[in-house]
Enzyme design. Sequence first.
Site, PDB file in Angstrom:
ATOM      1  N   ARG A 133     -13.812  -6.914 -11.076  1.00  0.00           N
ATOM      2  CA  ARG A 133     -13.993  -6.293  -9.755  1.00  0.00           C
ATOM      3  C   ARG A 133     -14.798  -4.987  -9.852  1.00  0.00           C
ATOM      4  NH1 ARG A 133      -8.456  -6.511  -6.572  1.00  0.00           N
ATOM      5  NH2 ARG A 133      -9.837  -5.851  -4.870  1.00  0.00           N
ATOM      6  N   ASP A 163      -6.721  -8.176   4.468  1.00  0.00           N
ATOM      7  CA  ASP A 163      -5.937  -9.036   3.580  1.00  0.00           C
ATOM      8  C   ASP A 163      -5.355 -10.258   4.307  1.00  0.00           C
ATOM      9  OD1 ASP A 163      -6.453  -7.323   1.481  1.00  0.00           O
ATOM     10  OD2 ASP A 163      -4.618  -6.163   1.778  1.00  0.00           O
ATOM     11  N   ARG A 219      -2.521 -14.174  -2.189  1.00  0.00           N
ATOM     12  CA  ARG A 219      -2.714 -14.459  -0.760  1.00  0.00           C
ATOM     13  C   ARG A 219      -3.242 -15.870  -0.531  1.00  0.00           C
ATOM     14  NH1 ARG A 219      -0.695 -10.041   1.133  1.00  0.00           N
ATOM     15  NH2 ARG A 219      -1.281  -8.048   0.236  1.00  0.00           N
ATOM     16  N   GLN A 268      -9.108   2.088  -0.513  1.00  0.00           N
ATOM     17  CA  GLN A 268      -8.920   2.436  -1.926  1.00  0.00           C
ATOM     18  C   GLN A 268      -9.925   3.500  -2.341  1.00  0.00           C
ATOM     19  OE1 GLN A 268      -9.074  -1.309  -4.011  1.00  0.00           O
ATOM     20  NE2 GLN A 268      -7.041  -1.904  -3.310  1.00  0.00           N
ATOM     21  N   SER A 271       0.838  -1.213   0.000  1.00  0.00           N
ATOM     22  CA  SER A 271       0.000   0.000   0.000  1.00  0.00           C
ATOM     23  C   SER A 271       0.867   1.255   0.000  1.00  0.00           C
ATOM     24  CB  SER A 271      -0.898   0.012   1.240  1.00  0.00           C
ATOM     25  OG  SER A 271      -1.814  -1.029   1.171  1.00  0.00           O
ATOM     26  N   LYS A 304     -12.362  -9.523  -3.689  1.00  0.00           N
ATOM     27  CA  LYS A 304     -10.904  -9.322  -3.744  1.00  0.00           C
ATOM     28  C   LYS A 304     -10.361  -9.955  -5.036  1.00  0.00           C
ATOM     29  CE  LYS A 304     -10.474  -6.915  -0.061  1.00  0.00           C
ATOM     30  NZ  LYS A 304     -10.133  -5.503  -0.188  1.00  0.00           N
TER      31      LYS A 304
END
Length: 431
Positions: free
Chosen positions: A121, A317, A391, A170, A22, A344
């Site tokens: 998304r 996350d 992830r 975001q 980030s 995600k």
Amino acid sequence: MKKILSIDHGLHGEIKIPGDKSISHRSIMISSLADSPVEVTNFLKGADCLSTIACMRSLGVKIEESAEKILIKGNGLNGLRESENILDAGNSGTTLRLLIGLLSAQKFLTTFTGDNSLRQRPMSRVIKPLTMMNAKIFGRNDNKNLPITILPAEGKLKGINYKMPVASAQVKSAIILAGLYADSPTTIIEPYPSRDHTEKMLSAFGVEIEKSANEITVKPIEKLIAPKSIEVPGDISSAAYWIVAASIIKNSDVVIKNVGINETRTGIIDVMKDMGAKIEFINERISGGEKFADIHVVTSDLHGVTFGGEMIPRLIDEIPIIAVACAFAEGETVINDVAELRVKETDRLAAIENEFNKISAGAFETTKDKLIIHGGLDKKFAECKTYDDHRMAMSLSIFGAAANGVEIDNPNCVKISYPNFFDTLQEDKFL
Ligand code: S3P
């Protein structure tokens, strides 16, 4: 395909992790708006942050990369130029959403695309508030999916007062970046606080940002006053894999070096400690408004917990790897309010239910916005899918390493946020 073996002797010694994703994104975007050069150290050279570099270069910013640092030579707040080509945000939601905000205030046209995952998304969550500010943004279908085109701004954007329906850093950051160019202050109200790296970094660049509880107000500005350098802390979302691995693999004792411990990101520490984990911060310090520490973790006996609500944005996350920890805990864990995981890089709730249950049958249950984990059930070797989600790949790897091994498809997707993850996992000291 990659096979990960069980780790029998515990994890020991120091672990170095890559820079925060980030903060790396923001260091490039915000420095690009300065009119003096900014040097960024410990930048994450993961695919997502490289997408941000490529986009900013296409917008006329000179960015020099060396092994040790990134040098950004911005042309000032109004120095971005129209790209000759479509901008590609790759797999990166942060690149896309923050840049939609920033570019909606510019006097030129931009078109974005991205990879298969990013094209699915939802982008209406950023397009809606920006449209209220008078931005002209067009996307595909009702969800405003990619490809997305932003028309040149006519005059200044309008400052707004916006109550966000979901806590999203975001979305908040996109509105803040657009707000720098507005005709009056912009106020954003979040349901719960999300990561505040944009606010912290802009403050370090001289922007006036007021914050009280869940409300943020940004004042428009004519010029940024850039620091000479930015030091990116290690990514707590990457440290998370070792925090959990060391907690659940017997006889572990590790120190994870130089990790960012911004309070909007340390939900994993709070939850793991509630579960009985032995974690301590050492060598705490502050740089550029962000807190850093080394994290010491030793193996512990964990037990199930229940959490949700305002904890969720602080560990959004980390939920897949926390779910792995819960599978080794005694009793049941209930994680509420996690519907965001469905949008995600993949639908992470579905991915956890489908794949983690291959390792520990019956341990993982989901509803539309809940994850329930039954700890302590049997675990076996399994072949699992990553859904090309970094992830998922790393969480499955730690799950297998702590149990009886795992084989995953497309291990390469870890390059998004942690390019040398497998080098660390396979270091001799862990075998
Ligand atoms: C991020 C915010 C979070 C997080 C993502 C990075 C950021 O997304 O999941 O990995 O850098 O602002 P949301 O804002 O969608 O919650």
